[in-house]
Motif scaffolding. Structure first.
Motif, PDB file in Angstrom:
ATOM      1  N   ILE A 124       0.840  -1.201   0.000  1.00 52.19           N
ATOM      2  CA  ILE A 124       0.000   0.000   0.000  1.00 52.19           C
ATOM      3  C   ILE A 124       0.872   1.247   0.000  1.00 52.19           C
ATOM      4  O   ILE A 124       1.756   1.402   0.848  1.00 52.19           O
ATOM      5  N   ARG A 125       0.630   2.122  -0.939  1.00 53.45           N
ATOM      6  CA  ARG A 125       1.341   3.405  -0.993  1.00 53.45           C
ATOM      7  C   ARG A 125       0.359   4.506  -0.604  1.00 53.45           C
ATOM      8  O   ARG A 125      -0.573   4.831  -1.345  1.00 53.45           O
ATOM      9  N   PHE A 126       0.541   5.069   0.597  1.00 49.45           N
ATOM     10  CA  PHE A 126      -0.357   6.099   1.107  1.00 49.45           C
ATOM     11  C   PHE A 126       0.008   7.481   0.539  1.00 49.45           C
ATOM     12  O   PHE A 126       1.050   7.660  -0.088  1.00 49.45           O
ATOM     13  N   SER A 127      -0.884   8.447   0.758  1.00 48.38           N
ATOM     14  CA  SER A 127      -0.715   9.824   0.262  1.00 48.38           C
ATOM     15  C   SER A 127      -0.420   9.819  -1.233  1.00 48.38           C
ATOM     16  O   SER A 127       0.444  10.560  -1.719  1.00 48.38           O
ATOM     17  N   SER A 128      -1.156   9.000  -1.954  1.00 48.73           N
ATOM     18  CA  SER A 128      -0.932   8.846  -3.400  1.00 48.73           C
ATOM     19  C   SER A 128      -2.243   9.069  -4.142  1.00 48.73           C
ATOM     20  O   SER A 128      -2.962   8.119  -4.489  1.00 48.73           O
ATOM     21  N   LYS A 129      -2.554  10.319  -4.366  1.00 46.87           N
ATOM     22  CA  LYS A 129      -3.800  10.692  -5.033  1.00 46.87           C
ATOM     23  C   LYS A 129      -3.616  10.700  -6.545  1.00 46.87           C
ATOM     24  O   LYS A 129      -2.721  11.374  -7.070  1.00 46.87           O
ATOM     25  N   VAL A 130      -4.460   9.961  -7.250  1.00 45.76           N
ATOM     26  CA  VAL A 130      -4.415   9.919  -8.710  1.00 45.76           C
ATOM     27  C   VAL A 130      -5.119  11.160  -9.261  1.00 45.76           C
ATOM     28  O   VAL A 130      -6.260  11.455  -8.890  1.00 45.76           O
ATOM     29  N   VAL A 131      -4.448  11.884 -10.144  1.00 45.16           N
ATOM     30  CA  VAL A 131      -5.045  13.087 -10.729  1.00 45.16           C
ATOM     31  C   VAL A 131      -5.406  12.899 -12.198  1.00 45.16           C
ATOM     32  O   VAL A 131      -6.310  13.563 -12.709  1.00 45.16           O
ATOM     33  N   SER A 132      -4.698  12.014 -12.891  1.00 45.56           N
ATOM     34  CA  SER A 132      -5.021  11.774 -14.294  1.00 45.56           C
ATOM     35  C   SER A 132      -4.425  10.452 -14.764  1.00 45.56           C
ATOM     36  O   SER A 132      -3.504   9.912 -14.136  1.00 45.56           O
ATOM     37  N   ILE A 133      -4.974   9.963 -15.866  1.00 50.69           N
ATOM     38  CA  ILE A 133      -4.527   8.698 -16.455  1.00 50.69           C
ATOM     39  C   ILE A 133      -4.436   8.896 -17.961  1.00 50.69           C
ATOM     40  O   ILE A 133      -5.283   9.572 -18.553  1.00 50.69           O
ATOM     41  N   GLU A 134      -3.420   8.310 -18.581  1.00 45.19           N
ATOM     42  CA  GLU A 134      -3.311   8.398 -20.029  1.00 45.19           C
ATOM     43  C   GLU A 134      -2.767   7.093 -20.603  1.00 45.19           C
ATOM     44  O   GLU A 134      -2.102   6.317 -19.906  1.00 45.19           O
ATOM     45  N   GLU A 135      -3.048   6.855 -21.868  1.00 40.25           N
ATOM     46  CA  GLU A 135      -2.548   5.678 -22.572  1.00 40.25           C
ATOM     47  C   GLU A 135      -1.078   5.875 -22.936  1.00 40.25           C
ATOM     48  O   GLU A 135      -0.643   6.981 -23.231  1.00 40.25           O
ATOM     49  N   SER A 136      -0.344   4.764 -22.925  1.00 39.93           N
ATOM     50  CA  SER A 136       1.044   4.778 -23.391  1.00 39.93           C
ATOM     51  C   SER A 136       1.305   3.447 -24.079  1.00 39.93           C
ATOM     52  O   SER A 136       1.894   2.538 -23.503  1.00 39.93           O
ATOM     53  N   GLY A 137       0.821   3.336 -25.299  1.00 41.24           N
ATOM     54  CA  GLY A 137       0.889   2.061 -26.007  1.00 41.24           C
ATOM     55  C   GLY A 137      -0.020   1.054 -25.335  1.00 41.24           C
ATOM     56  O   GLY A 137      -1.216   1.310 -25.134  1.00 41.24           O
ATOM     57  N   PHE A 138       0.552  -0.084 -24.928  1.00 43.52           N
ATOM     58  CA  PHE A 138      -0.222  -1.082 -24.205  1.00 43.52           C
ATOM     59  C   PHE A 138      -0.224  -0.829 -22.696  1.00 43.52           C
ATOM     60  O   PHE A 138      -0.821  -1.591 -21.943  1.00 43.52           O
ATOM     61  N   LEU A 139       0.455   0.210 -22.270  1.00 43.60           N
ATOM     62  CA  LEU A 139       0.541   0.538 -20.847  1.00 43.60           C
ATOM     63  C   LEU A 139      -0.351   1.730 -20.511  1.00 43.60           C
ATOM     64  O   LEU A 139      -0.827   2.447 -21.385  1.00 43.60           O
ATOM     65  N   LYS A 140      -0.542   1.952 -19.205  1.00 41.54           N
ATOM     66  CA  LYS A 140      -1.256   3.127 -18.704  1.00 41.54           C
ATOM     67  C   LYS A 140      -0.266   3.946 -17.889  1.00 41.54           C
ATOM     68  O   LYS A 140       0.539   3.405 -17.127  1.00 41.54           O
ATOM     69  N   ARG A 141      -0.339   5.255 -18.044  1.00 46.77           N
ATOM     70  CA  ARG A 141       0.490   6.166 -17.243  1.00 46.77           C
ATOM     71  C   ARG A 141      -0.424   6.840 -16.216  1.00 46.77           C
ATOM     72  O   ARG A 141      -1.338   7.572 -16.576  1.00 46.77           O
ATOM     73  N   VAL A 142      -0.157   6.559 -14.945  1.00 48.91           N
ATOM     74  CA  VAL A 142      -0.978   7.072 -13.850  1.00 48.91           C
ATOM     75  C   VAL A 142      -0.231   8.219 -13.177  1.00 48.91           C
ATOM     76  O   VAL A 142       0.854   8.022 -12.620  1.00 48.91           O
ATOM     77  N   HIS A 143      -0.799   9.417 -13.250  1.00 46.04           N
ATOM     78  CA  HIS A 143      -0.157  10.611 -12.687  1.00 46.04           C
ATOM     79  C   HIS A 143      -0.681  10.855 -11.270  1.00 46.04           C
ATOM     80  O   HIS A 143      -1.894  10.911 -11.050  1.00 46.04           O
ATOM     81  N   LEU A 144       0.242  11.021 -10.317  1.00 45.12           N
ATOM     82  CA  LEU A 144      -0.118  11.300  -8.936  1.00 45.12           C
ATOM     83  C   LEU A 144       0.071  12.781  -8.616  1.00 45.12           C
ATOM     84  O   LEU A 144       0.804  13.490  -9.311  1.00 45.12           O
ATOM     85  N   SER A 145      -0.584  13.230  -7.558  1.00 44.29           N
ATOM     86  CA  SER A 145      -0.548  14.652  -7.198  1.00 44.29           C
ATOM     87  C   SER A 145       0.844  15.126  -6.794  1.00 44.29           C
ATOM     88  O   SER A 145       1.132  16.324  -6.861  1.00 44.29           O
ATOM     89  N   ASP A 146       1.728  14.193  -6.375  1.00 48.69           N
ATOM     90  CA  ASP A 146       3.078  14.603  -5.980  1.00 48.69           C
ATOM     91  C   ASP A 146       4.052  14.629  -7.159  1.00 48.69           C
ATOM     92  O   ASP A 146       5.252  14.831  -6.987  1.00 48.69           O
ATOM     93  N   GLY A 147       3.523  14.420  -8.370  1.00 46.82           N
ATOM     94  CA  GLY A 147       4.364  14.454  -9.562  1.00 46.82           C
ATOM     95  C   GLY A 147       4.865  13.098 -10.016  1.00 46.82           C
ATOM     96  O   GLY A 147       5.422  12.967 -11.111  1.00 46.82           O
ATOM     97  N   THR A 148       4.678  12.067  -9.222  1.00 43.53           N
ATOM     98  CA  THR A 148       5.095  10.716  -9.600  1.00 43.53           C
ATOM     99  C   THR A 148       4.232  10.197 -10.742  1.00 43.53           C
ATOM    100  O   THR A 148       3.032  10.443 -10.788  1.00 43.53           O
ATOM    101  N   ILE A 149       4.855   9.466 -11.659  1.00 42.54           N
ATOM    102  CA  ILE A 149       4.124   8.812 -12.753  1.00 42.54           C
ATOM    103  C   ILE A 149       4.378   7.308 -12.658  1.00 42.54           C
ATOM    104  O   ILE A 149       5.517   6.853 -12.581  1.00 42.54           O
ATOM    105  N   LEU A 150       3.296   6.538 -12.644  1.00 41.14           N
ATOM    106  CA  LEU A 150       3.394   5.083 -12.611  1.00 41.14           C
ATOM    107  C   LEU A 150       2.993   4.532 -13.971  1.00 41.14           C
ATOM    108  O   LEU A 150       1.926   4.860 -14.483  1.00 41.14           O
TER     109      LEU A 150
END
Length: 213
Positions: A117-143
């Motif tokens: 579990i990763r706390f304090s990790s609010k998702v603000v947006s999601i985008e496609e990246s080929g077959f992957l998804k790029r999940v943007h967090l409020s702290d600037g991290t991209i998964l």
């Protein structure tokens, strides 16, 4: 910063943690994102029936939770204006228990690896990246993830990205609570419900000290 994960689950509630634990039991790692800074264990209790206990057994936590929650034998119905006699319906053949949400969440979390579990990790947006998804967090991290699972509630960012319709008001309201009696409530294990004039009130004991209303 960009991090790659095979499976990302958004929301560390009952659905998110149960999904993660089910995957963990199969030897599959997942990362659970939670916008809060800790496990949100506040809340009330849940009426859980056979299918819920089968699911809890499947992920290996059913038995430990059973020991902390009484079996509910029946439900007692009564009219709020007392113009009709009360009636009782047996739950014989069904496993019905009032399960405390706090205990369920804590048990799920404790069965997961500590880095799940990763706390304090609010998702603000999601985008496609080929077959992957790029999940943007409020702290600037991209998964970057192969699999994205949304368990983030009624205002789900994942559901919005998928194009689901916004939730609508059904015209029904509920106020729920949870009460603990340190010296015992003395009400027994039955579910009691009072109905009349478009309203209903009920209370269901979880054990000798706690009940959900």
């Amino acid at each position: 910063m960009e991090i790659v994960e095979d499976i990302v689950i958004v929301g560390a509630g009952i659905a998110g943690l149960t999904t993660s634990l089910g995957l963990h039991r199969l030897g599959i790692r997942s990362l659970v994102l939670e916008s809060s800074d800790r496990l949100r264990i506040t809340g009330f209790a849940l009426s859980t029936w056979n299918n819920a206990w089968k699911a809890l057994d499947a992920i290996g936590i059913g038995e430990s939770l059973r020991h902390q929650h009484h079996l509910t034998p029946s439900i007692l119905f009564a009219s709020t204006n007392l113009d009709q006699p009360a009636s009782e319906i047996s739950y014989k053949g069904h496993e019905v228990r009032c399960l405390q949400r706090r205990l369920l969440l804590e048990t799920l979390a404790n069965e997961l690896p500590s880095d799940t579990i990763r706390f304090s990790s609010k998702v603000v947006s999601i985008e496609e990246s080929g077959f992957l998804k790029r999940v943007h967090l409020s702290d600037g991290t991209i998964l970057k993830t192969k699999v994205l699972i949304g368990c983030d509630g009624v205002n789900s960012v994942v559901a919005k990205w998928l194009g689901f319709k916004k939730p609508v008001f059904t015209g029904r309201l509920a106020i729920r609570g949870y009460t603990k009696f340190k010296d015992g409530h003395g009400l027994g294990p039955k579910f009691r419900q009072f109905v009349g004039k478009g309203l209903r009130f009920g209370f269901l004991p979880c054990n000798d000290e706690d009940f959900h209303w």
